[in-house]
Design an enzyme around this catalytic site. Structure first.
Site, PDB file in Angstrom:
ATOM      1  N   SER A 134     -16.469  -4.032   0.556  1.00 27.61           N
ATOM      2  CA  SER A 134     -15.331  -4.922   0.374  1.00 27.61           C
ATOM      3  C   SER A 134     -14.084  -4.239   0.897  1.00 27.61           C
ATOM      4  O   SER A 134     -13.982  -3.003   0.867  1.00 27.61           O
ATOM      5  CB  SER A 134     -15.143  -5.249  -1.110  1.00 27.61           C
ATOM      6  OG  SER A 134     -13.892  -5.871  -1.348  1.00 27.61           O
ATOM      7  N   TYR A 164     -14.543  -2.031  -9.894  1.00 28.83           N
ATOM      8  CA  TYR A 164     -15.057  -2.706  -8.705  1.00 28.83           C
ATOM      9  C   TYR A 164     -14.562  -2.009  -7.442  1.00 28.83           C
ATOM     10  O   TYR A 164     -15.341  -1.714  -6.526  1.00 28.83           O
ATOM     11  CB  TYR A 164     -14.622  -4.170  -8.701  1.00 28.83           C
ATOM     12  CG  TYR A 164     -15.009  -4.918  -7.449  1.00 28.83           C
ATOM     13  CD1 TYR A 164     -16.304  -5.392  -7.280  1.00 28.83           C
ATOM     14  CD2 TYR A 164     -14.077  -5.159  -6.438  1.00 28.83           C
ATOM     15  CE1 TYR A 164     -16.667  -6.090  -6.123  1.00 28.83           C
ATOM     16  CE2 TYR A 164     -14.432  -5.847  -5.292  1.00 28.83           C
ATOM     17  CZ  TYR A 164     -15.720  -6.312  -5.133  1.00 28.83           C
ATOM     18  OH  TYR A 164     -16.074  -6.980  -3.991  1.00 28.83           O
TER      19      TYR A 164
END
Length: 334
Positions: A199, A212
């Protein structure tokens, strides 16, 4: 050291501050010009060589984790369109079978399904290894991921210790173990593709998505190290770092930051299908990519900003997202 350099600069320019600032301006402009030129070359390279990889030649099967929704499902379907048989791995047997049926009907390839809940940790990998045995796997897409339900402070996450361990198992343990299981046969055949879906949130710290963001940073460094170690053995390890894609996982964050009930695909927030096709076309062209041209533009722009500005931007967006989600949750309770 820094003081010595500064003193030398002062001695050279003396009191002529205009010359000093001219030099700073020249260096800055040169750096920006270099960065822009480098990225233009990357874009041109993409358009020349996009889609040049024949995944069937790497192996007759591809394994895709987290393949019942979003980017994973889109990757599985796109690889099937390119003639590769697909092993789908996810936690819902019903959804797996549904996607498998779709793929076989649309692309006329073989499929297999493996039911696995990656949040459980190490206990499931012996079974996965056994079910993959004997398949000529040329492509591994480590897509399975887990994000926060909404932006939140580290200590405010409900049942945080259990939740964070699940997140680490899904985002870190899964990519590590699946690569460990699948890659030895690739090395033996001296060809293979490992595609890790990280990501853009792993490129710089994203507050209020702390665990995350840290997990995705792990995936980036893991990918780059694997590429360095095994490139000479015929393996290409590509790290893909999307910004927002309209998926079930990113939707709560998109909705919150836009303060909108519905987010439709757009230029900078593509559908999973659009994103997966572009990202697969980039394989063999770039081993470190945002995967989609508009996301590459975003990545280039962000990379030119000073760290302090990026930090403030990230915190501002996170606070905005958290506030919007708390407001939405409060309205639902009323």
């Amino acid at each position: 050291m820094a003081c010595s350099v500064l003193n030398n600069v002062i001695n050279v320019f003396g009191k002529d501050s205009s010359a000093y600032f001219a030099m700073i301006g020249f260096v800055t402009a040169s750096y920006i010009a270099f960065k822009v030129a480098f990225n233009v070359i990357k874009i041109l390279k993409y358009f020349v060589f996009a889609g040049s990889t024949n995944f069937k030649k790497l192996g007759s099967w591809a394994v895709v984790t987290g393949s019942t929704d979003g980017i994973g499902k889109a990757y599985a379907k796109e690889l099937a369109e390119r003639g590769v048989n697909i092993v789908l791995i996810s936690r819902s047997e019903a959804k797996l079978q549904e996607v498998a049926n779709e793929i076989e009907k649309e692309s006329k390839v073989q499929t297999r399904i493996i039911v696995a809940d990656f949040s459980k940790g190490l206990e499931l990998y012996d079974s996965i290894r056994e079910q993959l045995a004997g398949l000529e796997i040329g492509t591994l897409v480590n897509n399975v991921g887990m994000n926060y339900p909404f932006h939140n402070y580290f200590l405010d996450v409900a049942d945080r210790e259990e939740y964070f361990m699940k997140m680490i198992n899904v985002n870190v343990t899964a990519v590590t173990m699946m690569t460990s299981i699948v890659m030895p046969a690739m090395v033996e055949r001296k060809k293979g593709a490992v595609i890790n879906i990280s990501s853009a949130g792993g490129l710089y710290p994203v507050p209020l998505l702390t665990v995350y963001s840290a997990c995705k940073a792990y995936e980036i460094f893991f990918s780059r190290c694997i590429q360095s170690e095994y490139e000479s053995k015929g393996i290409i390890c590509q790290c893909v770092m999307p910004y927002f894609v309209v998926t079930n996982m990113s939707m709560p964050l998109l909705v919150a930051t836009k303060k909108s009930k519905i987010v439709k695909p757009s230029l900078f927030e593509p559908s999973p299908t659009t994103y997966a096709k572009a990202a697969l076309d980039s394989f063999g062209v770039s081993d470190f990519t945002n995967g989609y041209w508009a996301h590459n533009v975003q990545g280039t722009a962000m990379g030119m900003l000073p760290e302090g500005i990026v930090k403030k931007m990230m915190m501002g967006m996170a606070e905005k997202g958290r506030k919007a989600n708390l407001e939405n949750m409060s309205k639902k309770k009323e």
